[in-house]
Scaffold this active site. Structure first.
Site: not given
Length: 638
Positions: A406, A455, A461
């Site tokens: 991430d 992503e 989210e």
């Protein structure tokens, strides 16, 4: 509209003997590329489809630190047309076996100082691709200063575009990460609301043809690109990353001490079905680096989606392993701070607990050096290669199946190289990779089949964070099959049937059920918890136990970007059809399913309320009539 220059025509006549050498035509004859000379002897190109203008005369060229290819150019060579063909197999995505056929021609231009630049063009039936090829005999590094490429649309065209967030803004300075909303059906020439520009893929409609612009084929030496903020009179220019979009100590712009090439600039053209079914994003990517038979796509349970940080503990992870096993899903993702919350020894115990249940574990990592202010861990364990190899070896040794990495800093050349370094080292340790807070894949999943998903989307989210995002979710999800998810896997993390804490969900259960088929991702993370799944009928759970993430064929059956989408995907002899209505009004559909040849299937859609389901048998024929509620959806399995 601009017209090809007589100067270039005579140059081509001189160099090639026949005037048709100034053109390149697709195998079916529908797409025609034409070169011309612009102001100050710059090189331009135009594109037509079935005789209609798609792109007016649009600029080409580069400015390097030691040579300018922006004016006073001479065409010195045009190769003969060469047929290009390729067959390859994907490990996951919308089509397993793919054949690419195109016609190619390479043009070489020379500037006033005698420096040369080659531009390779390929025209296939579904679009144009071109690539700059930069020689380097200097013995020193050459660096890109700016790219001049443009895409010039006629004034009546419309655009569906997503702004790029300004670097070093947002949560803990983690922007840009391609998580904004698309602006829909805006006039061409509309400026981006941010100085950073517009992301790829970028969708346009000329009034007759749809056009999707993107890029593919990153080898680590070039920066990623986008469209610039300003597009005067509908001429969009390639934009470049902002200064902060680099890893610590890394370069922003393309550079190499050897000959190097830009990514392929892709212009897919046709109707909406041609756009969504196109495979140009992988056709133009580099072939797989190695056979990776150990790569296994599939669905995954994920506690963090709804339960957030507190769910990353041993007890909850065991519960999600049991949940995944009951759903026949092969994976569970363990998210942030696992190293602090229970550590390596407990992770190994969880792997051993999951293995006999046929569930594999993936674990989260923070990509960061010091380019943002995030505190989630494990952090700064992957940037140094030796430390990265130690972590990957330890994960492989205990049986972890993959990593979610991430918080990347943007689109600079050094970041593109970092993506490649990570996935290459992960492949050497048989680890699958999921990138989050990231850029666009740009075909990376063909080159490295263990790159399962990225992503690069305003995903689920974000819906859990603000009501405003939840309110926009139905139409936002209805544009993604036509933009972000056309070429590349997308980790939207779809599907919840129960409540979202502190958020009023705007989508029906039928809408949510359609998403794992409508969206493609090598690993499809399902947001719903075991408690939420327990509330839905058994026929819904049975359907979700058998969702492929590798398809043999994909067809768009109906749709309009930002409004609705209906997609049919085939696995073997089984067809899965998924549709969503992203509008606030009921939708009536008449679907031609005659290609399924009168098969009997099961329709699951919304019941009397948004939180209920109905089920009935249907037969595939030339006119299946369906009514889809506002912000509703359906699935059919033949």
């Amino acid at each position: 509209m601009k017209f090809p220059s007589l100067v270039l025509l005579s140059l081509l006549l001189c160099a090639c003997s026949e005037p048709e050498h100034r053109r390149l035509i697709s195998p079916n004859g529908d797409l025609v590329l034409t070169l011309s000379l612009g102001d100050n002897s710059s090189i331009e190109y135009s594109l037509s489809h079935q005789g209609r203008v798609v792109l007016e005369a649009s600029p080409l060229g580069l400015v390097l630190d030691d040579a300018h290819f922006d004016r006073e150019l001479t065409l010195v060579d045009a190769s003969d047309t060469r047929p290009v063909s390729d067959r390859y197999t994907m490990a996951h995505g919308k089509q397993r076996e793919i054949e690419y056929i195109a016609n190619e021609r390479v043009y070489t231009v020379k500037n006033a100082q005698g420096d040369q630049l080659a531009i390779a063009f390929r025209v296939s039936d579904d679009g144009l691709a071109f690539q700059y090829r930069i020689p380097n005999n200097t013995g020193q590094s050459r660096r890109l200063i700016t790219e001049l490429t443009g895409f010039d649309f006629e004034a009546q065209a419309q655009a569906w575009l997503q702004p790029v967030a300004v670097a070093q803004t947002g949560f803990a300075n983690t922007n840009p990460s391609y998580e904004e909303h698309y602006q829909m059906a805006i006039p061409v020439g509309t400026a981006s609301p941010t100085e950073a520009g517009w992301v790829f893929p970028s969708l346009f409609y000329t009034g007759k043809d749809w056009v999707l612009i993107s890029e593919a084929g990153m080898d680590g030496r070039f920066n990623a690109s986008r469209l610039a903020q300003e597009s005067n009179a509908g001429e969009y220019r390639i934009g470049q990353p902002m200064d902060a979009e680099v890893v610590t100590g890394g370069a922003l712009m393309a550079n190499s001490s050897d000959a190097f090439a830009s990514p392929w600039r892709i212009v897919a053209v046709g109707d909406l079905a041609s756009i969504t079914e196109s495979t140009l994003g992988t056709d133009l990517a580099a072939p797989a680096q190695a056979q990776m038979d150990w790569v296994k796509p599939g669905l995954s349970a994920w506690s963090w989606a709804l339960l957030k940080d507190d769910s990353v503990n041993v007890e909850t992870t065991r519960e999600f392993i049991d949940y995944a096993a009951s759903m026949h899903w092969p994976y569970v993702l363990i998210d942030v701070n696992w190293d602090q919350n229970f550590g390596w020894e407990k992770l190994a115990e969880l792997v051993r607990y999951a293995a006999p249940k046929n569930v594999g574990l993936m674990v989260w990592y923070n990509s960061s050096g010091d380019w943002n202010e995030t505190e989630y861990t494990p952090k700064s364990q992957l940037f140094d290669r030796q430390l990265r190899l130690e972590h990957f070896a330890r994960l492989q040794d205990i049986g972890v199946k993959g990593v979610k990495i991430d918080f990347f800093p943007g689109d600079g050349q050094s970041v593109m190289q970092y993506y490649l370094d990570l996935v290459s080292d992960a492949a050497a340790h048989q680890l699958m990779v999921n990138y989050h807070g990231s850029s666009l894949p740009r075909g990376l999943h063909r080159t490295y089949p263990n790159m399962m998903t990225m992503e690069a989307v305003n995903g689920f989210e974000m819906i859990t964070f603000t009501q405003q995002t939840a309110d926009r979710a139905p139409s936002h999800m209805a544009i993604l099959p036509f933009t972000r998810n056309v070429f590349d896997p997308m980790d939207f993390t779809p599907t919840t049937f129960d409540d979202i804490p502190n958020i009023e969900r705007r989508t029906s259960n039928g809408f949510e059920l359609a998403l794992p088929v409508l969206f493609t991702s090598g690993i499809q993370h399902i947001a719903e918890t075991a408690e939420g799944m327990a509330k839905v009928p058994e026929f819904v759970k049975a359907y979700l136990r058998d969702i492929p993430t590798l398809w043999d064929e994909t067809r768009l059956l109906a749709g309009m970007p930002g409004e609705y989408a209906v997609m049919a995907r085939r696995r073997g002899d089984d067809w899965f059809i998924a549709g969503i209505n992203g509008t606030d009004q009921p939708l009536s559909l008449s679907l031609d399913l005659s290609f399924i040849q009168s098969a009997k299937g099961q329709l699951i859609t919304d019941g009397d309320s948004e939180r209920s389901f109905s089920q009935r048998d249907v037969v595939a024929d030339s006119s299946l009539e369906l009514s889809v509620r506002a912000r509703g959806g359906f699935v059919i399995n033949f």
